[in-house]
Write an enzyme that holds these catalytic residues in place. Structure first.
Site, PDB file in Angstrom:
ATOM      1  N   ILE A 147     -14.305  11.218  30.493  1.00 55.33           N
ATOM      2  CA  ILE A 147     -13.941  10.732  29.171  1.00 55.33           C
ATOM      3  C   ILE A 147     -14.779   9.520  28.795  1.00 55.33           C
ATOM      4  O   ILE A 147     -15.300   9.430  27.671  1.00 55.33           O
ATOM      5  CB  ILE A 147     -12.438  10.414  29.115  1.00 55.33           C
ATOM      6  N   ASP A 173     -18.424   0.520  36.272  1.00 56.12           N
ATOM      7  CA  ASP A 173     -17.812   1.530  37.125  1.00 56.12           C
ATOM      8  C   ASP A 173     -18.444   1.413  38.507  1.00 56.12           C
ATOM      9  O   ASP A 173     -19.618   1.750  38.690  1.00 56.12           O
ATOM     10  CB  ASP A 173     -18.023   2.942  36.571  1.00 56.12           C
ATOM     11  N   CYS A 210      -6.798   4.278  25.877  1.00 59.63           N
ATOM     12  CA  CYS A 210      -6.257   5.641  25.820  1.00 59.63           C
ATOM     13  C   CYS A 210      -6.212   6.237  27.216  1.00 59.63           C
ATOM     14  O   CYS A 210      -6.194   7.463  27.375  1.00 59.63           O
ATOM     15  CB  CYS A 210      -7.099   6.517  24.893  1.00 59.63           C
ATOM     16  N   ARG A 237      -4.442   4.638  30.711  1.00 58.25           N
ATOM     17  CA  ARG A 237      -3.152   4.485  31.367  1.00 58.25           C
ATOM     18  C   ARG A 237      -2.566   3.127  31.011  1.00 58.25           C
ATOM     19  O   ARG A 237      -3.256   2.109  31.038  1.00 58.25           O
ATOM     20  CB  ARG A 237      -3.295   4.607  32.900  1.00 58.25           C
ATOM     21  N   GLU A 291       7.178   4.636  28.912  1.00 60.00           N
ATOM     22  CA  GLU A 291       7.151   5.562  27.780  1.00 60.00           C
ATOM     23  C   GLU A 291       8.439   6.382  27.750  1.00 60.00           C
ATOM     24  O   GLU A 291       8.900   6.822  28.806  1.00 60.00           O
ATOM     25  CB  GLU A 291       5.928   6.482  27.882  1.00 60.00           C
ATOM     26  N   HIS A 342       1.019   8.111  22.808  1.00 58.25           N
ATOM     27  CA  HIS A 342       0.356   8.877  23.869  1.00 58.25           C
ATOM     28  C   HIS A 342      -0.162  10.218  23.329  1.00 58.25           C
ATOM     29  O   HIS A 342       0.202  11.300  23.796  1.00 58.25           O
ATOM     30  CB  HIS A 342       1.295   9.122  25.050  1.00 58.25           C
ATOM     31  N   LEU A 343      -1.052  10.100  22.347  1.00 56.70           N
ATOM     32  CA  LEU A 343      -1.592  11.289  21.679  1.00 56.70           C
ATOM     33  C   LEU A 343      -2.955  11.726  22.221  1.00 56.70           C
ATOM     34  O   LEU A 343      -3.540  12.672  21.699  1.00 56.70           O
ATOM     35  CB  LEU A 343      -1.730  11.021  20.173  1.00 56.70           C
ATOM     36  N   ALA A 392      -4.114  13.482  24.586  1.00 57.51           N
ATOM     37  CA  ALA A 392      -4.310  14.898  24.918  1.00 57.51           C
ATOM     38  C   ALA A 392      -3.594  15.822  23.943  1.00 57.51           C
ATOM     39  O   ALA A 392      -3.510  17.027  24.178  1.00 57.51           O
ATOM     40  CB  ALA A 392      -3.811  15.169  26.334  1.00 57.51           C
TER      41      ALA A 392
END
Length: 525
Positions: free
Chosen positions: A150, A169, A228, A230, A259, A278-279, A281
């Site tokens: 992602i 990263d 978006c 966690r 949530e 939490h949209l 996905a």
């Protein structure tokens, strides 16, 4: 027939795939208490983010073989607990990648142009153009924290908006970053130079609160944060305070530590904060994709086939897994043979992979060997999920050697424990044992094999055959292997019937026989 419980609203396409072969119960809004009550009846469980598969659930899941998470994150599943119990945990790392990537970019655009606030104002019949002046993305620096699927997708799209992209990263190489057109930097530098920061890390002990007030005070005052990934990666109380005190300019958050969002959340009522439930996905395509992916994985596991997206097993790409699959049963059986030969407790194992397969990720071969080594010694169920953990708990160390050079066979797997070693290969897709302690043989490791090292002299084969015949034990195949030592040979008999310890002891006591070792594959589950 295996029974599967599908919770949390799994797309019908995945359910239909499973219903062809299994019994599927759909419980879209099952409570934790209800899940605990019924889980003992199921062989597989599919969840999204709502259901929490905790230790108390696993303690009751006596039949459970696999848990499928229809999505990427598995922080709602006790993965270590599942691993200890030999339960496979799979996810769908690709099914919602595009949806989450696009939602991240939608949030970035929304927070840069104040779109939700302007929309609300318009519905209240106001025309506040000056109040909602935004900023453009072009020539801004985007900091991507986590450069997985992602994160990489967001970076790619940002470049089409002519943004400069930096990334943090610790598991991404400079070469990979270069391919993506991204400059790697440490987290502190990213935080200081970015105009937008988007988070794409899993939630772990190391990433929890990795962006808190300390980091926010290092940021530009006009920075905007997007999460978006966690909830909990960005400290929620600190973010609320930083927004209220204008330490940062804005944020867009799709995920939360609890949530649904609590009505007393510090986020409620902050005007420069965009919230979505939490949209990431939540697209039609993504819901179908993750559902079908997980259904396919569960079907593979329950029918005894390799599983590609297990999070508590070595992750091996599907095309590689298909090539390795025939070697897994062979590796396990080699492990059982070498364990039967070794009289002392095994503390060290060496797995040598030779030939063309040495170029692949063969970690699953080593795990299969461990499964074979442990299967006869442990009462609890051993599988590819918990074999490594069980071996570690018992102090068994395993090393892997690879060699691309192989003269006699295209591929070989050799396992050594103490003074004993066993080598196998494939003839087509059929496993064969081709060497036992350097004695050349050609053995098909089927239900039972009896291994008898002996003095190389006339009459030995007939002597053993006659004794077994006295006990109505049929020999369906036989191999005799020799080495350079002239007076030693090894006899490997394929046996059709079960053999009692008393019969094995009688064979062992025959004068020309040094030992008699039965490896009974017929007792495998």
């Amino acid at each position: 027939m295996f029974k599967i419980l599908a919770a949390d609203g799994i797309a019908k396409e995945g359910i239909e795939l499973l219903e062809k072969d299994f019994e599927v119960d759909v419980r879209d809004k099952i409570s934790h208490e209800e899940l605990a009550e019924v889980i003992e009846n199921y062989d597989a469980l599919i969840v999204r983010s709502a259901s929490k598969v905790t230790a108390d659930i696993l303690d009751r899941a006596k039949k459970l073989k696999i848990i499928g998470r229809a999505g990427v994150g598995v922080d709602n599943i006790d993965v270590p607990g599942a691993t200890e119990r030999g339960i496979i945990v799979i996810n769908s790392p690709d099914g919602n990648t595009i949806a989450a990537t696009e939602h991240t970019f939608a949030m970035m655009l929304a927070v840069s142009r104040n779109i939700p606030q302007a929309n609300e104002s318009m519905h209240q019949k106001r025309w506040d153009r000056k109040k909602f002046v935004g900023v453009q993305l072009r020539e801004k620096t985007l900091g991507v924290v986590g450069l997985g699927r992602i994160g990489a997708g967001v970076a790619k799209r940002a470049q089409s908006f002519e943004m400069n992209v930096v990334a943090y990263d610790p598991f991404v190489s400079e070469e990979r970053a270069k391919d993506l057109g991204v400059r790697l930097c440490d987290l502190d530098e990213l935080i200081k130079i970015s105009d937008f920061i988007t988070v794409h890390m899993p939630l772990t002990n190391k990433t929890k609160d990795m962006i808190s007030m300390k980091q926010m005070k290092m940021m530009k005052s006009d920075v905007r944060l997007i999460n978006c990934a966690r909830g909990g990666i960005i400290n929620e109380n600190d973010l609320a305070d930083a927004l209220k005190e204008n330490i940062i300019a804005g944020a867009a958050i799709d995920v939360f530590t609890s949530e649904p969002l609590d009505e007393n959340s510090p986020f409620i009522g902050i005007p420069n904060l965009i919230l979505t439930p939490h949209l990431g996905a939540s697209t039609v395509e993504a819901q179908i994709g993750v559902s079908v992916d997980v259904a396919a994985g569960i079907k593979a596991a329950l029918t005894g086939n390799p599983v590609a997206n297990a999070v508590n097993m070595p992750h091996i790409p599907g095309h590689v897994l298909q090539k390795l699959a025939p070697y897994l049963e062979l590796s396990e059986r080699i492990g059982r043979i070498v364990t039967a030969l070794e009289k002392n407790p095994i503390s060290n194992l060496q797995v040598k992979v030779s030939g063309k397969i040495a170029d692949m990720d063969t970690s699953l071969i080593s795990t299969s060997v461990l499964k074979g080594v442990l299967s006869d010694a442990l009462d609890n169920h051993v599988n590819l999920v918990n074999a490594g953990l069980l071996a570690k708990d018992r102090g068994i160390k395993i090393s892997e050697i690879k060699s691309g050079v192989q003269q006699d066979f295209s591929n070989l797997i050799t396992v050594t424990a103490g003074e004993n070693c066993v080598t196998g290969t494939l003839f087509g897709n059929s496993g064969r044992i081709v060497s036992i302690n350097n004695f050349r043989v050609d053995v098909d490791p089927r239900a039972r094999i009896l291994i008898c090292p002996h003095i190389n002299q006339p009459g030995v084969i007939g002597l053993v055959g006659s004794m077994l015949a006295d006990f109505n034990i049929n020999i369906s195949g036989m191999q005799v292997g020799r080495t350079a030592v002239a007076d030693r040979s090894i006899m490997v008999l394929s046996i059709d019937n079960a053999m009692s310890p008393e019969v094995i002891e009688k064979v062992k006591n025959l004068d020309p026989i040094f030992d008699a070792i039965l490896v009974d594959f017929d007792d495998e589950e």
